[in-house]
Design a protein around this motif. Sequence first.
Motif, PDB file in Angstrom:
ATOM      1  N   ALA D  23       0.851  -1.179   0.000  1.00  0.00           N
ATOM      2  CA  ALA D  23       0.000   0.000   0.000  1.00  0.00           C
ATOM      3  C   ALA D  23       0.884   1.225   0.000  1.00  0.00           C
ATOM      4  N   ILE D  24       0.474   2.218  -0.730  1.00  0.00           N
ATOM      5  CA  ILE D  24       1.207   3.482  -0.727  1.00  0.00           C
ATOM      6  C   ILE D  24       0.223   4.546  -0.280  1.00  0.00           C
ATOM      7  N   ASP D  25       0.550   5.230   0.818  1.00  0.00           N
ATOM      8  CA  ASP D  25      -0.444   6.090   1.449  1.00  0.00           C
ATOM      9  C   ASP D  25      -0.461   7.509   0.935  1.00  0.00           C
ATOM     10  N   LYS D  26       0.682   7.954   0.474  1.00  0.00           N
ATOM     11  CA  LYS D  26       0.706   9.321  -0.026  1.00  0.00           C
ATOM     12  C   LYS D  26       1.615   9.362  -1.253  1.00  0.00           C
ATOM     13  N   PRO D  27       1.447  10.408  -2.060  1.00  0.00           N
ATOM     14  CA  PRO D  27       2.285  10.487  -3.265  1.00  0.00           C
ATOM     15  C   PRO D  27       3.738  10.397  -2.887  1.00  0.00           C
ATOM     16  N   MET D  28       4.447   9.481  -3.486  1.00  0.00           N
ATOM     17  CA  MET D  28       5.884   9.401  -3.247  1.00  0.00           C
ATOM     18  C   MET D  28       6.501   8.803  -4.512  1.00  0.00           C
ATOM     19  N   MET D  29       7.810   8.748  -4.482  1.00  0.00           N
ATOM     20  CA  MET D  29       8.485   8.168  -5.626  1.00  0.00           C
ATOM     21  C   MET D  29       8.938   6.780  -5.231  1.00  0.00           C
ATOM     22  N   VAL D  30       8.407   5.787  -5.931  1.00  0.00           N
ATOM     23  CA  VAL D  30       8.657   4.399  -5.584  1.00  0.00           C
ATOM     24  C   VAL D  30       9.495   3.756  -6.685  1.00  0.00           C
ATOM     25  N   GLY D  31      10.531   3.066  -6.306  1.00  0.00           N
ATOM     26  CA  GLY D  31      11.327   2.332  -7.297  1.00  0.00           C
ATOM     27  C   GLY D  31      11.048   0.855  -7.157  1.00  0.00           C
ATOM     28  N   VAL D  32      10.870   0.162  -8.267  1.00  0.00           N
ATOM     29  CA  VAL D  32      10.690  -1.289  -8.230  1.00  0.00           C
ATOM     30  C   VAL D  32      11.927  -1.897  -8.860  1.00  0.00           C
ATOM     31  N   ILE D  33      12.611  -2.749  -8.110  1.00  0.00           N
ATOM     32  CA  ILE D  33      13.812  -3.362  -8.673  1.00  0.00           C
ATOM     33  C   ILE D  33      13.659  -4.867  -8.661  1.00  0.00           C
ATOM     34  N   GLY D  34      14.546  -5.502  -9.378  1.00  0.00           N
ATOM     35  CA  GLY D  34      14.479  -6.949  -9.485  1.00  0.00           C
ATOM     36  C   GLY D  34      15.098  -7.339 -10.803  1.00  0.00           C
ATOM     37  N   ARG D  35      15.544  -8.616 -10.900  1.00  0.00           N
ATOM     38  CA  ARG D  35      16.234  -8.910 -12.144  1.00  0.00           C
ATOM     39  C   ARG D  35      15.240  -9.189 -13.271  1.00  0.00           C
ATOM     40  N   SER D  36      15.778  -9.386 -14.406  1.00  0.00           N
ATOM     41  CA  SER D  36      14.934  -9.578 -15.586  1.00  0.00           C
ATOM     42  C   SER D  36      13.990 -10.762 -15.376  1.00  0.00           C
ATOM     43  N   GLU D 239      19.749 -10.683  -2.049  1.00  0.00           N
ATOM     44  CA  GLU D 239      18.513 -11.457  -1.908  1.00  0.00           C
ATOM     45  C   GLU D 239      17.590 -11.203  -3.110  1.00  0.00           C
ATOM     46  N   ILE D 240      17.458  -9.904  -3.440  1.00  0.00           N
ATOM     47  CA  ILE D 240      16.582  -9.561  -4.558  1.00  0.00           C
ATOM     48  C   ILE D 240      17.121 -10.108  -5.878  1.00  0.00           C
ATOM     49  N   TYR D 241      18.448  -9.929  -6.039  1.00  0.00           N
ATOM     50  CA  TYR D 241      19.010 -10.305  -7.337  1.00  0.00           C
ATOM     51  C   TYR D 241      19.432 -11.760  -7.420  1.00  0.00           C
ATOM     52  N   GLY D 242      19.164 -12.521  -6.403  1.00  0.00           N
ATOM     53  CA  GLY D 242      19.371 -13.955  -6.555  1.00  0.00           C
ATOM     54  C   GLY D 242      20.576 -14.493  -5.796  1.00  0.00           C
ATOM     55  N   ALA D 243      21.026 -13.804  -4.744  1.00  0.00           N
ATOM     56  CA  ALA D 243      22.012 -14.346  -3.812  1.00  0.00           C
ATOM     57  C   ALA D 243      23.245 -14.909  -4.463  1.00  0.00           C
ATOM     58  N   ASP D 244      23.649 -14.310  -5.545  1.00  0.00           N
ATOM     59  CA  ASP D 244      24.884 -14.761  -6.156  1.00  0.00           C
ATOM     60  C   ASP D 244      26.034 -14.025  -5.485  1.00  0.00           C
ATOM     61  N   ALA D 245      27.001 -14.756  -4.961  1.00  0.00           N
ATOM     62  CA  ALA D 245      28.084 -14.129  -4.210  1.00  0.00           C
ATOM     63  C   ALA D 245      28.906 -13.184  -5.069  1.00  0.00           C
ATOM     64  N   SER D 246      28.920 -13.430  -6.366  1.00  0.00           N
ATOM     65  CA  SER D 246      29.733 -12.577  -7.237  1.00  0.00           C
ATOM     66  C   SER D 246      29.045 -11.241  -7.511  1.00  0.00           C
ATOM     67  N   PHE D 247      27.869 -11.058  -6.949  1.00  0.00           N
ATOM     68  CA  PHE D 247      27.128  -9.836  -7.207  1.00  0.00           C
ATOM     69  C   PHE D 247      27.914  -8.611  -6.725  1.00  0.00           C
ATOM     70  N   SER D 248      28.015  -7.647  -7.542  1.00  0.00           N
ATOM     71  CA  SER D 248      28.678  -6.408  -7.144  1.00  0.00           C
ATOM     72  C   SER D 248      27.875  -5.265  -7.698  1.00  0.00           C
ATOM     73  N   GLU D 249      27.746  -4.250  -6.920  1.00  0.00           N
ATOM     74  CA  GLU D 249      26.910  -3.143  -7.377  1.00  0.00           C
ATOM     75  C   GLU D 249      27.414  -2.534  -8.667  1.00  0.00           C
TER      76      GLU D 249
END
Lengths: 294, 282, 272, 272, 432
Positions: D23-36, D239-249
Amino acid sequence: MADAQQSHAAAADVSTTYLAQIKAKRLMNFILLIVFLALFMSGFATAESRNAGGFLEGLGNIFDFPAAMWSEAVERSHLLPGYLVQYFPSLVETVNIAAASTLLGALAGLVISLLVTRGFAPVTWLIGPLRRVLDIFRAVPEIVIALVLIFMLGGGPVPAMIAIALHTVGALGKLFSEVNENASLKPVEGLASTGANWTQRMMLGVIPQVAPNYLSYALLRFEINIRASAILGFVGAGGIGYDLRNTMSWGVGKYDEAAAIFLLLFGTIVLVDQVSSLLRNRLTHGTQNIEATI
Amino acid sequence: QDTAITEFRIGILGGENAQDRMNSNECLRSSIEEALGVPTKIFAPADYNGVIQGLLGGSIDLSLMGPSSYAAVHIADESAVSPILVKVNSDGSTGYYSIGFARIDSGVTSLEGLKGKVFGFGDPNSTSGYLIPSIEIPQITGASMDNGDYFGEVKFTGGHEQTIVAVNNGDVAAGVTWADGQGNWEDGYNFGALRKAVDAGLVDMNDLVEIWRSKLIPGEPVVLRNALPDDVRATVTQIIDTMGENDPACAEAIAGGEVSGFDPITHDAYTSIVAARLAESN
Amino acid sequence: MLKLANVTKSYGENIAVHSASFAIDKPMMVGVIGRSGAGKSTLLRMLNRLTDATSGEITFDGLNVTALRGTAKRQWQSQCAMIFQQFNLVPRMDVVSNVLHGTLNRRSTFSTMFNLYPDEDIHRAIDILERLGIAQHAPKRAEALSGGQQQRVAIARALMQDPKIILADEPIASLDPMNAQVVMQSLRDIHEQDGRMVIANLHTLDTARRYCDRVIGMRDGAIVFDDTPEMLTTSSAREIYGADASFSEATTSTQIEPDETVQRRLVDIAAQ
Amino acid sequence: MLKLANVTKSYGENIAVHSASFAIDKPMMVGVIGRSGAGKSTLLRMLNRLTDATSGEITFDGLNVTALRGTAKRQWQSQCAMIFQQFNLVPRMDVVSNVLHGTLNRRSTFSTMFNLYPDEDIHRAIDILERLGIAQHAPKRAEALSGGQQQRVAIARALMQDPKIILADEPIASLDPMNAQVVMQSLRDIHEQDGRMVIANLHTLDTARRYCDRVIGMRDGAIVFDDTPEMLTTSSAREIYGADASFSEATTSTQIEPDETVQRRLVDIAAQ
Amino acid sequence: MTTATLQMQTITRFSRKKRLTLAVPLAILAYFAYIFVAFDIAGLGDRVNFGNARTLVSDSYSYKTHVTQDNRSGAITMSIEGERKAQYPEGMTPDWVTMGDVTTVNLGQGHVVTLGPQVRYDIPGYGTVTARPDGNGVNASFPDGPIPDFINASGNRVMIATDAGRLTVTRNRAEVFKYSIGWEIFFFTLDSPYYGMDAGELLSRALTGEAGSIVQGFWSNTMWRHGDVFWALFETLLMAFLGTFGAAMIALPLAFLAARNFTPLGGLRFVARRIFDFLRGVDGLIWTIVLSRAFGPGPMTGALAILLTDTGSFGKLFSEALENVDDKQIEGVASTGAKPLQRYRFGVIPQITPVLLSQILYHLESNTRSATIIGAITGGGIGLLLTQAIATQKDWEEVSYYIVLIILLVIFMDTLSGWLRRKLIKGDGGGH
Ligand SMILES: Nc1ncnc2c1ncn2[C@@H]1O[C@H](COP(=O)(O)OP(=O)(O)OP(=O)(O)O)[C@@H](O)[C@H]1O
Ligand SMILES: Nc1ncnc2c1ncn2[C@@H]1O[C@H](COP(=O)(O)OP(=O)(O)OP(=O)(O)O)[C@@H](O)[C@H]1O
Ligand SMILES: [Mg+2]
Ligand SMILES: [Mg+2]
């Protein structure tokens, strides 16, 4: 602050120019639409007034002719197979006219197209004149050449074949030369560097590049030429068109024959149409404009 | 039946140039237009079938046509048209003949000489150019008109003029066309397709020879669409009926040769032609 | 053997090659260098007669090459094979056919049209491909090969011509460094083993130094350097490339590794 | 305001979005992330009703969005603008016309058929373009613009709808970093100045962190993260991107320069 | 793989290729051989009529003037091509004819024909032929010696054909043909006051207020009938125009039915496609015949026939174009809450207009050619004039005239459609 005002003024400026522009364009489009509609309407009115029957009066009778033909064909449907056999040779003649003229036209068109493509042409000053010749070949309706040739050669398939072949040279020559223009000159130069002569350069360097497109265009032409050859039969050039005309103009009493001939012809056209578009789709992908230039 | 018409349409056919045909029928057009008070137009399709379809579909009201074409219309729709008048030759006779002819230098003088050769008909809807000879000639030769049966090949040239030209050029060994059979062969008889060809300078009759002549064929009828209002039918009939006396030049122009005028006729005169045509049909 | 006397080529106002003269007395490997537009390609094309010289004379063993016409000209072309930067193969035809195109001048038009090549030509074509290490690709279409492989097919076509001279117009410019080495080595081998003259346009100094016996430098259509590679100092290079002080060899270098590694790789590739 | 309850979308066997609730209660800027393939696009498309949810309920200010049909549905779409990765403009039409498409729902079918829009709409369209810094391109065809400019046209179309929510499906994925910044900044400005709700699918963490007030993370159709950007640690990202240890931002980053420079550049671009 | 096996394989491969490349030309040759037999091309030599060919060629650049004497009345008439419409009016003669007790026709090069009760022809290098026609025949006498090939004489007729002209004498008439180069009376007929004037004089007269009547004289030329020819050309163009654009207007909505992405109902799509195939497959010419029952002869029938055929072609082409549209644009428009019609208008139409326009314009040009043919059957346009002129086989100069006009018309349409294509498709404003 001053900046914001300035930019606001700029936006107003863009607005006025854009509005003026869009209104001019809208007006232009509107005028064009009106002119087109007026031309179309008045053209139709002229055509109708110069026609024996009016459009609305005739509309109700539009199925009379097919109905007459249909009822007779159904009534004597037992004769149909016989007719199909009887007229099959005429159909073969029509298809032969189309095939032979497509083949002749494609072969000549191939050579001429190489002669009129800059970069391939061995004689550059011939390009212009040959292109005009192609234009003229394309412009003359087949029926004109056929009628003149019938006068000189008598009826039969040969005048039709020549007439269609000439037209085909014009049409395919132009299409082929457009294909050639997109062909790479590199292989040609590569062959030239080994001392290959013109024929070898063209046959080995160009043809392999363009063959699929050529073939696709030639198939489409074949399809068109079957129709053309049937039509030329109407003016005495032999083949199934001639039989169709004779039975059709006899009217009641031979409509069953006419229907049988029509079936043969229509079936052939649809068959060739389907087979050729299948083949063409396989030969070239993205054939957007293939039918366009015909 | 309609009570009023808005337009009157004449269909014409024959071998000449379309525009020439329209010009020679102009006098008829203008007198009908004047009498009926509605716009009157002439149409000249390239072949018989155009006029036949027009009469059947109701887009052509009047036509002077061959007996066989009339029969075709009658067979397709008995109620569509009726013959009203027939052309009268200058000697008072009506009717004409189908004439078979060949080039004199071919040595052919009769049908016997034509065995195995190419024979030319005109248009399949033509009476003298196809229907009558296709029935009468087999009675003489004792064989059908099929290719190779008696003649080597039987062709349709497309029309009377084309037949004459084809024979003259040697494209076909012999052909059939129509003539009144009166007058001199050298002139192409008094009228008919041969006479027209001679007058137009197309052929020299001395180069040709007559090889066969049919029985008398009833003359070309003027046909009028039945659905027209009675007063229109009456007016038009009246104009053409009296054409011979009132405007002989016009009568000759529309008939295409010397005539004395037009006389009334009914369908009965054409029953034999209809029968012949039915016999030829499937 | 090969002698150029005041050979000039002008395109309208533009003079591509300006009074070029030099003589090569015995088969050797010659590198032609110069920056883009210097006239290197034009020079080679005039040698092969793909382009006609405006004035001047090219002679080879006494034959006036510039004067040849028709069959004689094509005959000369067949003795003077050309290799192009973009390979200029027929991409839709198979490798062997492309190599056999080297024999076109010797065979009749009719027989080549219908793929009627003698068996011994086919044998020879395969032998040449074998020598260049790409025999296993023989039945493939040329377009299915990598750039370096295609360039070797082009070299094979040139060898098939059994030419006295091989001209190569920037043969390695479209290739990655790895493939470039293989191709240059092949050309060098051809020169050394068969004793053919090789003239190659090159855009890198180090390649010229490494593979050539003689280097010709061109600038604005004129020959400004003609000597052994040893004499190609940085200052003479600056002269050829336009005396820009920022010039550094590194910008033109394609050398990737010490020689031993390359040699090993070459063996690997050939064995594939 | 906006409330999703157990929203699910399945394509046959494949479940694209699995029982998503937030639920989003007031106008805000929401980002949705996740892999393909995580279901981000599907989620947004269901919000705009381009795709129908299989089950679950979306409500907005009490209105049951999932149940809308016909005119009401189109009404909702007009209040809930969508921005696409590939801009989805009509390339052959001019920029202003594209922006005016935002008013289609409000205007009669007949008048729009002939491109007849009220003058005040045109003024407003140009004002919006002005705000986004691309007013000077107004008469050009959309296809003549660069990617970043086209995306701004798409934003202008969205603004033209005067929507309560703006949905943006990977709005910067087809753009170069420079243009990406401009577009994200525009979305942020819209949120801040107009107080509209913005929900953007993003494929880079740093963008989400930098521009959003709240981040929703999806994985395999389910919502696995829903919190402020500050809570988005490397471990939750894994966690979101799939718990791959090689993950780097770094692999997902598009940041190019320190903020000040970007800001200066933005001003430059807008002034062009 | 060793080199040897590779070589073996390659050789086998090449011999297979060799057989294949040889097979194609051989098959073509075999087919042409079959055609040669089937079409009896060998017999063509016998069938070809060189006389006709010669007439056709010479007629198309020259004309003949007939000077005819009616042997019974002695009256002399002169006309071009022997047509009544082109008769020299009383008192007007060509300058090579001298009227008097006897009429002298000077054919040039020393050839002179004298008409009168006795007809004479002085043939240089041969002698004089005389003929005195009466009720029994033509009673001709010739110089001594064998009669040469160019004379064809019998009791009833003498015909002499030389390079200078031709003389035919029969019992009834004597006729001289003189051949000249050009298309005589192309501009004005003999009875027009402007006949024979040069361009300069016409221009000066036009400037002094006679322009109207000069144009009128040209327009109503009874021999060449420029007015009618113009109308015929116009009718042909009209048929093409109405047919093409009418078909486009009908085909566009129907094409949506045949496009996979717009008509999910397979059955409906199938029906629409078969209808298109049917309309296309039945040629325009057959449609003409079918329609002439309902509408009678005339240009509208022709236009409708073209319309039916092209609805088939356009339907197919347009539906293919529709299947290739980019969904992104439609979705973009849909996401704003646009109504279905608006979605089509802005999401679809701008995408397919270039294809549509170019197809329509291409067809406009090719339909100009079809309209010529269709007109020949349905009784309208230049096609009818042309076929009739060919059927009568004598007015070859008119045939040439019509052919030239048709070619010019088609080339003009080709150029126009090319120009419009460039203008409309590459230029701006395509989306509106
Ligand atoms: N066909 C041509 N027509 C006109 N000018 C030409 C043509 N070919 C080459 N030139 C010009 O001649 C000059 C020399 O060109 P050339 O291709 O020989 O240079 P290059 O040294 O091979 O350069 P690059 O390294 O770019 O291949 C250039 O100025 C070029 O523009
Ligand atoms: N029209 C459709 N038909 C079938 N499956 C679909 C469809 N659209 C999406 N999917 C599936 O639904 C799942 C979620 O897709 P979605 O496009 O929402 O992912 P995403 O997070 O947007 O990925 P991306 O970053 O690649 O855009 C995927 O497995 C996809 O294959
Ligand atoms: Mg170069
Ligand atoms: Mg997505």
